[in-house]
Scaffold this active site. Structure first.
Site, PDB file in Angstrom:
ATOM      1  N   HIS A   1       0.806  -1.225   0.000  1.00  0.00           N
ATOM      2  CA  HIS A   1       0.000   0.000   0.000  1.00  0.00           C
ATOM      3  C   HIS A   1       0.838   1.272   0.000  1.00  0.00           C
ATOM      4  O   HIS A   1       0.302   2.360   0.123  1.00  0.00           O
ATOM      5  CB  HIS A   1      -0.949   0.020   1.197  1.00  0.00           C
TER       6      HIS A   1
ATOM      7  N   ASP B   1      36.005 -30.033  11.711  1.00  0.00           N
ATOM      8  CA  ASP B   1      36.166 -31.311  11.016  1.00  0.00           C
ATOM      9  C   ASP B   1      37.323 -31.352  10.008  1.00  0.00           C
ATOM     10  O   ASP B   1      37.122 -31.274   8.802  1.00  0.00           O
ATOM     11  CB  ASP B   1      34.854 -31.708  10.334  1.00  0.00           C
TER      12      ASP B   1
ATOM     13  N   HIS C   1      37.468 -34.986   7.893  1.00  0.00           N
ATOM     14  CA  HIS C   1      36.814 -35.282   6.618  1.00  0.00           C
ATOM     15  C   HIS C   1      37.643 -34.784   5.426  1.00  0.00           C
ATOM     16  O   HIS C   1      37.416 -35.219   4.302  1.00  0.00           O
ATOM     17  CB  HIS C   1      35.415 -34.658   6.557  1.00  0.00           C
TER      18      HIS C   1
ATOM     19  N   HIS D   1      37.329 -34.815   0.523  1.00  0.00           N
ATOM     20  CA  HIS D   1      37.947 -33.996  -0.519  1.00  0.00           C
ATOM     21  C   HIS D   1      39.183 -34.660  -1.135  1.00  0.00           C
ATOM     22  O   HIS D   1      40.047 -33.975  -1.701  1.00  0.00           O
ATOM     23  CB  HIS D   1      38.321 -32.621   0.043  1.00  0.00           C
TER      24      HIS D   1
ATOM     25  N   ASP E   1      31.121 -31.522  -0.135  1.00  0.00           N
ATOM     26  CA  ASP E   1      30.513 -31.526   1.200  1.00  0.00           C
ATOM     27  C   ASP E   1      29.001 -31.715   1.162  1.00  0.00           C
ATOM     28  O   ASP E   1      28.429 -32.325   2.060  1.00  0.00           O
ATOM     29  CB  ASP E   1      30.827 -30.209   1.931  1.00  0.00           C
TER      30      ASP E   1
HETATM   31  O1  UNU Z   1      36.781 -28.666   3.995  1.00  0.00           O
HETATM   32  C1  UNU Z   1      37.286 -27.988   4.856  1.00  0.00           C
HETATM   33  N1  UNU Z   1      36.513 -27.493   5.825  1.00  0.00           N
HETATM   34  C2  UNU Z   1      38.776 -27.716   4.845  1.00  0.00           C
HETATM   35  C3  UNU Z   1      39.483 -27.851   3.685  1.00  0.00           C
HETATM   36  C4  UNU Z   1      39.405 -27.356   6.032  1.00  0.00           C
HETATM   37  C5  UNU Z   1      40.764 -27.162   6.024  1.00  0.00           C
HETATM   38  C6  UNU Z   1      41.508 -27.296   4.857  1.00  0.00           C
HETATM   39  C7  UNU Z   1      40.856 -27.645   3.690  1.00  0.00           C
HETATM   40 FE    FE Z   2      34.631 -29.942   3.521  1.00  0.00          FE
END
Ligand code: UNU
Ligand code: FE
Ligand code: FES
Length: 451
Positions: A104, A204, A207, A212, A357
């Site tokens: 409005h 983390d 991981h 990765h 991820d």
């Molecule tokens: O994926 C991640 N969070 C990460 C990658 C952390 C540190 C180095 C590379």
């Molecule tokens: Fe990661």
């Protein structure tokens, strides 16, 4: 609320019920007890440098407008019209003299005051009390190192006190020349509970070599040896958990490891002595380390990889991820551009690491659609026997980068905040615990100092 958060989390043994990533009721409690009481990242001063600049974001599920007034003050308002409750500002960011509702046409100035109402005389007979119809203000807005945060709880401690020991660490990159965020942020939807990426970023490193593995191998460089998790390089880093659920992990001398930019590494090496002179050798060393980090509750960043993120909750099973690039103010313009490209190549929406991820973020959430799966528990016991303190570093420190100390600290404070009557109770408890043997609510109760 009938839900008892304490029963879902066991800090002594490092256990969380899987339900925490699924339950609707817990999610509603998080909105009331976590998001309504915490300092939440809004934007960086560099995104709204001039009067009239504004940036729209969320505090939990509440849409807010952050703006700089004529006098240069930063304010935040709920992004909701006081007439019939339409979302007031529909733009993501910009510069304006006023915010005008699309329904409005009510118009609010930068101070949040209702300034103009169409047909005020003919329709309202000039009886509308405009002074009482301003935009609801977020009661607390403060910044640290240019990072602007807001808090809905008037009883919360100052932003500086809330960041606590984490502020000492953040100064590593904010204190020398200052930082800025390159925006606008990339925005995408992740099909996961907001705590899944939060716990990933805060601690983390486990991981990294596995999730990765392919990306690390293809990229080569200093972290390629982590690919496949076949070896844990000794002494590669540490992990820190600080008061109020913040924390981070570091890999020494690896700040620029995910970059293909030798000039970024050169910049860091050139500036390290300045940081050491200003803040001491330890923070000089941290300046050239790679950090994965979390500011409680839902702000994460990777220092070195230069990505700064907000995981905005959108119900228990989705979140919106917003990604900015973090750079230092005195970097040459072309270096800033190169760094932005690298940050987005790895951790932007379509970034190699970000895509790796996403699958796991989804999996950790949606497997709990099954009522049987959901009754189970998860463990965060990694390195629990190595949780300790450090002569030079504030907070609680684990001597290994492969650790879950920061996740344990996150969930411990999460439970404390959710269960406390108010902030006064939390502040009182922090002091009590600190007097009784140097513990603080950032760290697990089972901390066993090493001999
Ligand atoms: O994926 C991640 N969070 C990460 C990658 C952390 C540190 C180095 C590379
Ligand atoms: Fe990661
Ligand atoms: Fe860690 Fe499956 S191995 S979640």
């Amino acid at each position: 609320m009938s839900i008892e958060v304490g029963k879902l989390l066991d800090h002594r043994n490092g256990i969380q019920k899987k339900r925490i990533f699924w339950d609707e009721e817990l999610y509603r409690l998080e909105m009331e007890r976590i998001f309504a009481r915490s300092w939440l990242f809004l934007t960086h001063e560099s995104e709204i440098p001039k009067p009239g600049d504004f940036f729209c974001t969320y505090m939990g599920e509440d849409a807010v407008i952050v703006t700089r007034t004529r006098s240069g003050e930063i304010r935040a308002y709920l992004n909701t019209c006081t007439h019939r409750g339409n979302q007031l500002c529909q733009a993501e960011a910009g510069n304006t003299r006023s915010f005008t509702c699309s329904y409005h046409g009510w118009s609010f100035d930068l101070e949040g005051k209702l300034a103009a109402v169409p047909l005020e005389a003919d329709a309202y007979h000039n009886l509308l009390d405009k002074d009482r119809l301003g935009l609801p203000r977020v009661p607390k807005v403060e910044s640290f190192g240019g990072f602007i945060f807001g808090c809905f709880d008037p009883d919360a401690p100052s932003l500086r006190d809330y960041l606590g020991e984490m502020a000492w660490y953040l100064e590593t990159f904010t204190a020398r020349a200052g930082v800025e965020l390159l925006g606008p942020p990339l925005k995408s939807v992740l099909h996961c509970n907001w705590k899944v990426p939060t716990e990933n970023f805060i601690c983390d490193s486990y991981h990294v070599g596995w999730t990765h593995a392919a990306a690390l191998k293809v990229m080569g460089g200093p972290l390629a040896a982590m690919s496949g998790n076949t070896q844990a390089p000794p002494g590669i880093g540490i992990q820190v958990s600080t008061r109020h659920g913040h924390g981070f992990g570091v890999i020494w001398e690896a700040a620029s490891a995910l970059h293909r930019q030798p000039d970024y590494e050169e910049f860091l090496r050139a500036k390290q002595p300045e940081v050491a002179a200003l803040l001491g050798e330890m923070r000089g060393k941290l300046y050239r380390a790679h950090w994965d980090a979390g500011i409680f509750p839902n702000c994460s960043f990777l220092y070195g990889t230069n990505i700064w993120k907000m995981w905005h909750p959108r119900g228990p099973h989705e979140c919106e991820v917003w990604s900015w690039t973090l750079v230092e103010k005195d970097m040459p313009a072309d270096l800033k551009r190169k760094i932005q490209k690298e940050a987005l190549r790895t951790f932007g929406t379509a970034g190699t690491f970000e895509s790796d991820d996403g699958v796991n973020m989804h999996g950790c959430t949606y497997t709990n659609a099954g009522p049987h799966a959901r009754r189970g528990e998860m463990v965060s016991v990694m390195g629990i026997d190595h949780d300790s303190t450090h002569p030079e570093l504030p907070g609680f420190v684990n001597d290994a980068n492969y650790s879950e100390i920061a996740m344990r600290g996150f969930y411990r404070f999460y439970a404390e905040l959710a269960e406390a009557r108010d902030w006064n109770e939390i502040i009182a408890r922090t002091h009590t615990v600190a007097r009784n043997g140097g513990n603080s609510n950032g760290a697990p109760q089972t901390a066993t100092p090493r001999p």
